[in-house]
Design a protein around this motif. Structure first.
Motif, PDB file in Angstrom:
ATOM      1  N   ASN A  99       0.851  -1.192   0.000  1.00  0.00           N
ATOM      2  CA  ASN A  99       0.000   0.000   0.000  1.00  0.00           C
ATOM      3  C   ASN A  99       0.887   1.243   0.000  1.00  0.00           C
ATOM      4  N   PRO A 100       0.860   2.034  -1.080  1.00  0.00           N
ATOM      5  CA  PRO A 100       1.742   3.203  -1.141  1.00  0.00           C
ATOM      6  C   PRO A 100       1.236   4.372  -0.294  1.00  0.00           C
TER       7      PRO A 100
ATOM      8  N   ASP B  30       3.233   5.450   3.277  1.00  0.00           N
ATOM      9  CA  ASP B  30       4.692   5.548   3.237  1.00  0.00           C
ATOM     10  C   ASP B  30       5.184   6.988   3.148  1.00  0.00           C
TER      11      ASP B  30
HETATM   12 CA   LIG Z   1       3.324   0.851   2.275  1.00  0.00          CA
END
Ligand SMILES: [Ca+2]
Ligand SMILES: [Ca+2]
Length: 286
Positions: free
Chosen positions: A111-112, A115
């Motif tokens: 999952n970006p 981050d």
């Molecule tokens: Ca991530």
């Protein structure tokens, strides 16, 4: 379960020192994270293109990355090892700003969206005036910077109460931000001798049912001298709820020189007539 953090805090006599809120970094950050945000002009909220951001490790000051903002004032770091960073931000015509304890953390979970850490930064233009700049985080959406003048009137967001930098009271609020982050900036040109009291009101919390508290807002006030140097940073203390934070005073002498006095107290009640906050909406300005 969190990354260790160490800081040296200098305590000065006759002065209350507060440490900025620290966002804990979970130990299970198993990937590099990025830091991104916008750089804006404190007096107009306009994006600043071409501002330079250096990302330095808090622990030893090593420069890990340098980025420049785009036409929308946006920047983003390269992926950085999990930990705390110090952002050094500068642009031509603006005073330089250093933001400490900015966390980077990423999760290797496909999952970006988890981050990146958002850190918006505001810069004060160099125009030879004293400036007081309020910034905060995403919540509450609406904090308001108020200045109580020596005569009891207040400079604040209401259109007729913004003050004037070119005429009495020589104190002016530039913009009212109602969607998080700030900045709200007060410029002081040549105010009369006396005490100018600086308050932050949690308008969203008291009037719009916003559940965010002042203490969790990340609110900080930066005071710049006429050369654009940061003279003082006040961080909101713990225990500030939905009402107000009485941050500090600027005491002007008869030669037009100000001295700063920390207050850093919170209004706990809900009665707007209590204590120093009295006459919060009085502005019989000339
Ligand atoms: Ca991530
Ligand atoms: Ca506001």
């Amino acid at each position: 379960g969190y990354y260790p953090y160490e800081a040296v805090v200098q305590i000065k006599s006759q002065e209350t020192t507060y440490v900025a809120r620290l966002e804990a970094i979970p130990l299970d950050c198993d990937m590099e994270g990025t830091i991104s945000g916008r750089v804006t002009d404190s007096t107009t909220n306009a994006p600043i293109e071409g501002a330079e951001i250096k990302f330095k490790k808090m622990s030893d000051g090593t420069i890990e990355d340098t980025q420049t903002t785009d036409a929308n004032g946006f920047y983003k770091s390269k992926p950085l090892a999990s930990g705390y960073y110090k952002l050094e931000v500068k642009a031509p015509g603006y005073s330089r700003v250093e933001v400490q304890n900015v966390p980077a953390c990423g999760y290797d979970d496909g999952n970006p969206d988890n981050d990146d850490h958002v850190e918006n930064v505001t810069l004060s233009p160099l125009d030879g005036n004293w400036r007081v700049v309020l910034q905060w985080g995403s919540s509450p959406k609406d904090l308001d910077l108020h200045v109580k003048l020596p005569d009891g009137n207040q400079v604040f967001y209401r259109n007729a109460c913004r003050g004037d930098r070119d005429a009495p009271p020589y104190v002016e609020l530039d913009v009212d931000v109602r969607d998080g982050y700030g900045p709200e900036t007060v410029t002081l040109t040549s105010p009369a001798a006396g005490t100018y009291q600086f308050f932050v009101h949690n308008y969203g919390g008291q009037n719009d049912g916003d559940s965010g508290t002042l203490s969790n807002s990340g609110a900080r006030i930066v005071v710049y001298d006429p050369e654009g140097a940061v003279v003082k940073t006040y961080n909101v203390p713990a225990g500030c709820g939905s009402y107000f934070w009485y941050a500090f005073n600027m005491v002007y002498d008869s030669n037009g020189r100000p001295t700063l006095q920390a207050e850093n107290r919170c209004g706990s009640g809900t009665n707007p007539a209590e204590g120093e906050w009295q006459d919060a909406s009085r502005c019989d300005l000339p």
